[in-house]
Design an enzyme around this catalytic site. Structure first.
Site, mmCIF file in Angstrom:
data_model
loop_
_atom_site.group_PDB
_atom_site.id
_atom_site.type_symbol
_atom_site.label_atom_id
_atom_site.label_comp_id
_atom_site.label_asym_id
_atom_site.label_seq_id
_atom_site.Cartn_x
_atom_site.Cartn_y
_atom_site.Cartn_z
ATOM 1 N N TRP A 21 -2.869 -1.695 -8.024
ATOM 2 C CA TRP A 21 -2.504 -1.578 -8.598
ATOM 3 C C TRP A 21 -2.461 -3.396 -9.375
ATOM 4 O O TRP A 21 -2.758 -3.739 -10.489
ATOM 5 C CB TRP A 21 -0.994 -1.409 -9.168
ATOM 6 C CG TRP A 21 -0.327 -0.154 -9.673
ATOM 7 C CD1 TRP A 21 0.891 0.686 -9.188
ATOM 8 C CD2 TRP A 21 -0.586 0.469 -10.498
ATOM 9 N NE1 TRP A 21 0.753 1.762 -9.773
ATOM 10 C CE2 TRP A 21 -0.046 1.587 -10.571
ATOM 11 C CE3 TRP A 21 -1.587 0.614 -11.528
ATOM 12 C CZ2 TRP A 21 -0.193 2.766 -11.843
ATOM 13 C CZ3 TRP A 21 -2.106 1.719 -12.240
ATOM 14 C CH2 TRP A 21 -1.428 2.315 -12.450
ATOM 15 N N HIS A 26 1.532 -4.598 -9.277
ATOM 16 C CA HIS A 26 2.778 -4.488 -8.746
ATOM 17 C C HIS A 26 4.016 -5.416 -9.438
ATOM 18 O O HIS A 26 5.147 -5.240 -9.451
ATOM 19 C CB HIS A 26 2.275 -4.698 -7.103
ATOM 20 C CG HIS A 26 1.970 -3.679 -7.102
ATOM 21 N ND1 HIS A 26 2.566 -2.733 -6.152
ATOM 22 C CD2 HIS A 26 -0.032 -3.263 -6.537
ATOM 23 C CE1 HIS A 26 1.821 -2.055 -5.731
ATOM 24 N NE2 HIS A 26 0.777 -2.492 -5.487
ATOM 25 N N ASP A 65 0.208 -5.637 0.662
ATOM 26 C CA ASP A 65 -1.181 -5.799 0.514
ATOM 27 C C ASP A 65 -1.821 -6.864 1.423
ATOM 28 O O ASP A 65 -3.054 -6.829 2.037
ATOM 29 C CB ASP A 65 -1.767 -6.076 -0.901
ATOM 30 C CG ASP A 65 -1.512 -4.663 -1.383
ATOM 31 O OD1 ASP A 65 -1.710 -3.258 -0.886
ATOM 32 O OD2 ASP A 65 -1.659 -4.689 -2.935
ATOM 33 N N ARG A 68 -0.804 -6.335 4.851
ATOM 34 C CA ARG A 68 -2.597 -5.482 6.227
ATOM 35 C C ARG A 68 -3.462 -5.772 5.962
ATOM 36 O O ARG A 68 -4.484 -5.274 7.311
ATOM 37 C CB ARG A 68 -2.854 -4.144 5.241
ATOM 38 C CG ARG A 68 -3.585 -4.025 3.394
ATOM 39 C CD ARG A 68 -2.923 -2.862 2.710
ATOM 40 N NE ARG A 68 -3.595 -2.978 1.094
ATOM 41 C CZ ARG A 68 -4.947 -3.105 1.130
ATOM 42 N NH1 ARG A 68 -6.135 -2.962 1.994
ATOM 43 N NH2 ARG A 68 -5.156 -3.153 0.177
ATOM 44 N N HIS A 80 -0.212 2.920 2.742
ATOM 45 C CA HIS A 80 -0.369 2.643 0.788
ATOM 46 C C HIS A 80 -0.720 3.835 0.293
ATOM 47 O O HIS A 80 -0.949 3.339 -0.661
ATOM 48 C CB HIS A 80 -1.132 1.105 1.086
ATOM 49 C CG HIS A 80 -1.349 0.504 1.209
ATOM 50 N ND1 HIS A 80 -0.510 -0.610 0.408
ATOM 51 C CD2 HIS A 80 -0.759 0.045 2.293
ATOM 52 C CE1 HIS A 80 -0.209 -1.687 1.132
ATOM 53 N NE2 HIS A 80 -0.374 -1.781 2.411
ATOM 54 N N HIS A 136 6.209 -2.479 -3.233
ATOM 55 C CA HIS A 136 5.448 -1.766 -2.860
ATOM 56 C C HIS A 136 4.778 -0.550 -2.968
ATOM 57 O O HIS A 136 4.697 -0.178 -4.119
ATOM 58 C CB HIS A 136 4.382 -2.838 -1.597
ATOM 59 C CG HIS A 136 3.073 -2.800 -2.052
ATOM 60 N ND1 HIS A 136 2.323 -3.416 -2.631
ATOM 61 C CD2 HIS A 136 1.810 -1.722 -1.544
ATOM 62 C CE1 HIS A 136 1.222 -3.540 -2.810
ATOM 63 N NE2 HIS A 136 0.624 -1.867 -1.816
ATOM 64 N N ASP A 140 3.043 1.541 -5.695
ATOM 65 C CA ASP A 140 1.262 2.383 -5.435
ATOM 66 C C ASP A 140 1.628 3.980 -5.361
ATOM 67 O O ASP A 140 0.557 4.597 -5.656
ATOM 68 C CB ASP A 140 1.578 1.989 -3.545
ATOM 69 C CG ASP A 140 0.789 1.505 -3.088
ATOM 70 O OD1 ASP A 140 0.083 0.849 -3.718
ATOM 71 O OD2 ASP A 140 0.738 1.170 -1.651
ATOM 72 N N HIS A 146 -3.960 6.896 -5.308
ATOM 73 C CA HIS A 146 -3.322 6.394 -4.882
ATOM 74 C C HIS A 146 -2.908 7.982 -3.719
ATOM 75 O O HIS A 146 -2.162 7.940 -2.780
ATOM 76 C CB HIS A 146 -2.511 5.706 -4.463
ATOM 77 C CG HIS A 146 -2.855 4.221 -4.649
ATOM 78 N ND1 HIS A 146 -2.830 3.781 -2.771
ATOM 79 C CD2 HIS A 146 -3.455 3.553 -4.943
ATOM 80 C CE1 HIS A 146 -2.841 2.037 -3.351
ATOM 81 N NE2 HIS A 146 -4.264 2.693 -3.985
ATOM 82 N N HIS A 169 -11.475 4.037 -8.746
ATOM 83 C CA HIS A 169 -10.097 3.697 -8.694
ATOM 84 C C HIS A 169 -10.142 2.095 -8.720
ATOM 85 O O HIS A 169 -8.803 1.736 -8.900
ATOM 86 C CB HIS A 169 -10.233 3.541 -6.679
ATOM 87 C CG HIS A 169 -8.898 3.322 -6.051
ATOM 88 N ND1 HIS A 169 -8.194 4.138 -5.844
ATOM 89 C CD2 HIS A 169 -7.523 2.189 -6.120
ATOM 90 C CE1 HIS A 169 -7.109 3.798 -5.004
ATOM 91 N NE2 HIS A 169 -7.135 2.634 -5.105
ATOM 92 N N ASP A 173 -6.290 0.398 -11.120
ATOM 93 C CA ASP A 173 -5.732 -1.115 -10.184
ATOM 94 C C ASP A 173 -5.821 -2.102 -10.669
ATOM 95 O O ASP A 173 -5.254 -2.547 -10.830
ATOM 96 C CB ASP A 173 -6.540 -1.058 -8.864
ATOM 97 C CG ASP A 173 -5.512 -0.636 -7.245
ATOM 98 O OD1 ASP A 173 -6.615 -0.302 -6.058
ATOM 99 O OD2 ASP A 173 -4.891 0.946 -7.767
#
Length: 344
Positions: A21, A26, A65, A68, A80, A136, A140, A146, A169, A173
């Protein structure tokens, strides 16, 4: 509609990296949630996060994000997304038992961190981590790609958007939301959230908003989150690629495809924020408030909190789906936004 300049557009893409996103999306989900969350739940969240500002959820909305991508947080990468093993655009369907692997997925993560956020045995730091993950992951789950296995959630579908080569994607996002809003700051997200709140409170979303949280129940998180994910997954067939991936690779996605998709992006951001507020309200009301009733004695130091149900070890040692094997090769990333090239 605000269009970014070519220079700003490329810079924004590099800055955003692989955030689902995007930071913009987000943060907008979080700001919408901040508008609808109850005062009591908001006070609790502010205390846990040690942030009394008007961006207490928005400022941590992309923490997961960033986490990770660290060595310590690599274990959380599979949380996610969930890979629906379906066949868009012929068939879109999501099945938790079929599609959520051993290493976990967004739905099992929401279930886990919902329990942890309401667990009085956790330390404040652990509760804060749970809230950060929930803010988050609920965001997602609203992004259709996702909730889709096909071509690694659209990462493998090379397309052209606004004269730049990227993948489907990353357009969902980051680049399509950026095209709409024109920036990526918290102020930009707050402004976008304000327009979505207007639509929820008195505009196009007013009649449907109450249905968004109907049946949502923290005591049955898997069922609730699966419903959210299935709703988003269905959009892969109806909005994301209704005529298949090949149809998206024959020309520029801007402005035709963008115009057909941006309304759905706004709807999904609004839904996620509204649901997040209700979810945090339920955690506070059904778990936290009951544990801290006036006069309830403090029994002293808390016991050590349990570790998450997800193994924080190497993912390579376990059986991964085809999409997760590809993601492992991508460094555990759920999405790729970097490396845009201008299409002549």
């Amino acid at each position: 509609m605000v269009s970014l300049s070519k220079v700003a557009f490329v810079t924004f893409g590099v800055f955003q990296g692989a955030n689902a996103w995007g930071v913009l999306g987000h943060a907008t989900v979080a700001y919408v949630a901040q508008h609808y969350i109850s005062p009591e739940a908001a006070s609790w969240a502010k205390q846990v996060l040690n942030d009394t500002s008007d961006s207490y959820l928005a400022s941590i909305a992309s923490w997961a994000d960033n986490y990770r991508l660290t060595a310590a947080g690599k274990w959380s990468a599979p949380l996610h997304y969930i890979d629906a093993m379906d066949d868009p655009p012929t068939s879109c369907n999501l099945d938790y038992e079929r599609d959520c692997p051993e290493e976990g997925c967004s739905i099992s993560a929401i279930a886990n961190y919902t329990l942890r956020a309401g667990n009085s045995q956790l330390s404040t730091a652990q509760t804060a981590e749970a809230l950060k993950f929930l803010v988050h992951f609920i965001g997602d789950l609203a992004q259709p790609l996702h909730d889709e296995n096909y071509e690694v959630g659209g990462n493998g579908i090379a397309v052209t958007f606004n004269n730049y080569s990227d993948n489907l994607h990353s357009d969902w996002d980051t680049y399509m939301p950026a095209m709409l809003v024109g920036g990526s700051s918290l102020a930009d997200a707050k402004g976008w959230a304000g327009s979505l709140v207007d639509e929820i409170s008195s505009g196009a979303y007013k009649k449907q908003a109450k249905k968004w949280t109907k049946g949502d129940d923290i005591s049955n998180t898997i069922k609730t989150a699966s419903r959210w994910a299935s709703e988003a997954n269905a959009l892969v067939c109806t909005v994301v690629m209704p005529d298949g991936a090949a149809a998206l690779q024959t020309g520029d996605l801007y402005p035709g495809y963008y115009n057909s998709a941006i309304g759905t992006i706004e709807l999904q951001i609004a839904r996620a924020g509204y649901r997040l507020a209700n979810w945090l309200d339920q955690i506070y009301k059904k778990k936290v408030a009951k544990q801290h009733k006036p006069g309830k004695s403090d029994k002293g130091p808390r016991d050590a909190a349990p570790e998450p149900e997800f193994v924080r070890g190497s993912l390579e040692s376990r059986q991964l789906s085809r999409a997760n094997l590809v993601r492992a090769a991508m460094g555990g990333s759920c999405c790729k936004s970097e490396g845009r090239e201008h299409s002549h």
